[in-house]
Design a protein around this motif. Structure first.
Motif, mmCIF file in Angstrom:
data_model
loop_
_atom_site.group_PDB
_atom_site.id
_atom_site.type_symbol
_atom_site.label_atom_id
_atom_site.label_comp_id
_atom_site.label_asym_id
_atom_site.label_seq_id
_atom_site.Cartn_x
_atom_site.Cartn_y
_atom_site.Cartn_z
ATOM 1 N N ASP A 2 0.827 -1.205 0.000
ATOM 2 C CA ASP A 2 0.000 0.000 0.000
ATOM 3 C C ASP A 2 0.861 1.254 0.000
ATOM 4 O O ASP A 2 0.510 2.260 -0.618
ATOM 5 N N ALA A 3 1.991 1.180 0.693
ATOM 6 C CA ALA A 3 2.884 2.343 0.719
ATOM 7 C C ALA A 3 3.427 2.633 -0.670
ATOM 8 O O ALA A 3 3.457 3.784 -1.121
ATOM 9 N N LEU A 4 3.833 1.585 -1.380
ATOM 10 C CA LEU A 4 4.321 1.760 -2.754
ATOM 11 C C LEU A 4 3.218 2.362 -3.621
ATOM 12 O O LEU A 4 3.451 3.292 -4.398
ATOM 13 N N LEU A 5 2.032 1.829 -3.449
ATOM 14 C CA LEU A 5 0.891 2.308 -4.232
ATOM 15 C C LEU A 5 0.662 3.799 -3.995
ATOM 16 O O LEU A 5 0.584 4.599 -4.932
ATOM 17 N N ASP A 39 12.544 4.089 -9.578
ATOM 18 C CA ASP A 39 13.490 4.339 -8.490
ATOM 19 C C ASP A 39 12.945 5.385 -7.520
ATOM 20 O O ASP A 39 13.096 5.256 -6.303
ATOM 21 N N ASP A 40 12.300 6.410 -8.058
ATOM 22 C CA ASP A 40 11.685 7.432 -7.204
ATOM 23 C C ASP A 40 10.687 6.792 -6.248
ATOM 24 O O ASP A 40 10.706 7.046 -5.036
ATOM 25 N N VAL A 71 9.594 4.845 -0.495
ATOM 26 C CA VAL A 71 9.158 3.872 0.502
ATOM 27 C C VAL A 71 10.373 3.206 1.140
ATOM 28 O O VAL A 71 10.248 2.391 2.046
ATOM 29 N N ASP A 72 11.525 3.579 0.626
ATOM 30 C CA ASP A 72 12.781 3.054 1.152
ATOM 31 C C ASP A 72 12.897 1.546 0.992
ATOM 32 O O ASP A 72 13.214 0.820 1.940
ATOM 33 N N VAL A 73 12.596 1.094 -0.214
ATOM 34 C CA VAL A 73 12.875 -0.295 -0.561
ATOM 35 C C VAL A 73 13.662 -0.278 -1.862
ATOM 36 O O VAL A 73 13.773 0.764 -2.514
ATOM 37 N N SER A 74 14.184 -1.426 -2.237
ATOM 38 C CA SER A 74 14.951 -1.462 -3.474
ATOM 39 C C SER A 74 14.010 -1.490 -4.679
ATOM 40 O O SER A 74 12.849 -1.885 -4.572
ATOM 41 N N PHE A 96 10.021 -3.291 -5.595
ATOM 42 C CA PHE A 96 8.850 -2.723 -6.260
ATOM 43 C C PHE A 96 8.311 -3.697 -7.291
ATOM 44 O O PHE A 96 7.117 -3.979 -7.347
ATOM 45 N N PHE A 97 9.219 -4.253 -8.084
ATOM 46 C CA PHE A 97 8.767 -5.132 -9.166
ATOM 47 C C PHE A 97 8.285 -6.487 -8.654
ATOM 48 O O PHE A 97 7.713 -7.272 -9.401
ATOM 49 N N ARG A 98 8.549 -6.761 -7.383
ATOM 50 C CA ARG A 98 7.994 -7.998 -6.836
ATOM 51 C C ARG A 98 6.544 -7.781 -6.421
ATOM 52 O O ARG A 98 5.767 -8.723 -6.331
ATOM 53 N N TYR A 99 6.175 -6.536 -6.213
ATOM 54 C CA TYR A 99 4.794 -6.236 -5.817
ATOM 55 C C TYR A 99 3.924 -5.853 -7.007
ATOM 56 O O TYR A 99 2.724 -6.103 -7.029
ATOM 57 N N PHE A 100 4.526 -5.215 -7.986
ATOM 58 C CA PHE A 100 3.766 -4.788 -9.162
ATOM 59 C C PHE A 100 4.483 -5.242 -10.433
ATOM 60 O O PHE A 100 5.698 -5.161 -10.520
ATOM 61 N N ALA A 101 3.691 -5.661 -11.393
ATOM 62 C CA ALA A 101 4.279 -6.171 -12.633
ATOM 63 C C ALA A 101 4.985 -5.060 -13.402
ATOM 64 O O ALA A 101 5.856 -5.316 -14.219
#
Lengths: 228, 228
Positions: free
Chosen positions: B31-34, B52-53, B58-61, B65-70
């Motif tokens: 949800d934070a990424l979203l 990257d932004d 969210v301070d993740v690599s 991100f790509f593991r959560y969203f295609a």
DNA sequence: TGTCAATTGTCAGTGGCTGTCATTAGCCTC
DNA sequence: GAGGCTAATGACAGCCACTGACAATTGACA
């Protein structure tokens, strides 16, 4: 531009287009890139074809490809772009007394007849017909196709509104009718590309048949009436 | 799967979803990424925002991100995806005696009412409403949006055909009616996103108004009648 | 607590696409 | 027909979206 011949240049730019070696060469590489791209898309698939592949097939650098086309996508839509222009012109040329749907219908069927020569000047149509299936089955290309279609519809709505003396932004009816029309076209496109009669004539017939269904499709309840 | 609890797991998977720290953490980062993505899209624009932004916010690599969203795109269509599901369910729930257009109309208007809570669980709707303008004005996103819409229409055509006891592939009418309906929806979407009343209620009203225009838009010649 | 599995980060690589700069090649004039 | 001009090209470097592989970390569960 400021030379004494500038006016002449403006008017005769079409004739000048192919006279020098430079222009002829440019056009040759452009068409070669186009054909190579479409050929590769049709045989190997869109995603499976890299821009490097296309450039290599014509023996130019990748950078040169991008100087002729804004992107890989643009090559795939070369023929559709021509077709769209023809349709717009055809609608504009329709006699003003025709009802909107009738004008659209006749314009589209008519432009299917002229498309051939306009295309063959650059690539064989048969090639594009094969690419068309790729467009319909490649998500990225289908998306682009639908966006282009939406832009076309916006243009057509403007033309229809003008014919009828209406304001597109004040009266929703032009956009609605064009949307209906566009929807029918899309349905036929899908059907056609899924079938095996991949000819212009096949497309023409399908389009005619389906456009005739528009009236019945909207009339009353379907369950009482007979089969279409 | 083959454990003695497998059946239980299947049935109570919803309840188990948030119980362990793992799942809670996953949902939080998702949800934070979203939210970060939508916020960035709304303020800075879609193309101007890099993955990257979003990841950095969210301070993740980036990889996470790509593991959560295609893909970047998927974040932009999170809310539309929810909305589509609601519409499909609503159409399915319509009493079978309603005519196709009527069923579609009521289903859509009805789902505008339920969309709020479904969305707010993840992101504030207000945020999505701002992102919606970005979708409409970003070519790549608009294209994706139209493709999604086309898929939705295909689904709806199937449902309508079933209601009417028809075969979608044999009878063109379900697809045509749905195309007409979808066209009207698209017209209202565009109008709404271009205007300044960016609220769900505004959208609802616009939709209702325009759907009422469908009949008149198709009837006879426009020039004889009075203004819409 | 220690083992197991899931989550994550890091790194390297591919493909589309762009800016830059030097090189090449057609064009035009003298 | 030699030389200057300009347009076309190639080579290189770099950005961004996205993916695969492997190692490190962290929650789960016995």
């Amino acid at each position: 531009m400021t030379s004494p011949y500038s006016l002449n240049w403006e008017n005769s730019s079409d004739e000048r287009h192919d006279v020098n070696l430079r222009e002829r060469k440019k056009r040759r590489t452009r068409d070669a890139l186009l054909r190579a791209a479409l050929e590769l898309f049709a045989t190997r698939g869109y995603e499976e074809t890299t821009v490097d592949d296309i450039a290599a097939a014509v023996d130019v650098s990748q950078r040169t490809f991008f100087r002729y086309f804004a992107g890989k996508e643009e090559t795939a839509f070369f023929v559709p772009r021509l077709a769209e222009a023809l349709v717009v012109d055809a609608v504009r040329a329709r006699p003003p007394h025709e009802a909107p749907l009738e004008a659209l219908r006749r314009a589209v069927l008519e432009s299917w007849d002229t498309i051939n020569e306009a295309v063959e000047e650059h690539v064989p149509i048969e090639l594009h017909l094969r690419v068309y299936r790729v467009i319909e089955s490649t998500p990225a290309l289908l998306a682009a196709h639908l966006r282009r279609a939406a832009e076309l519809e916006e243009q057509l709505a403007g033309i229809i509104a003008e014919r009828e003396g209406l304001d597109v932004d004040a009266d929703p009816r032009p956009r609605i009718v064009v949307a209906l029309f566009g929807g029918v076209i899309r349905v036929t496109e899908r059907l056609w590309s899924a079938g095996d009669d991949l000819t212009i004539e096949g497309m023409r017939e399908l389009t005619a048949t389906y456009l005739d269904q528009v009236g019945p499709a909207l009339a009353g309840n379907w369950r009482a009436g007979q089969s279409p």
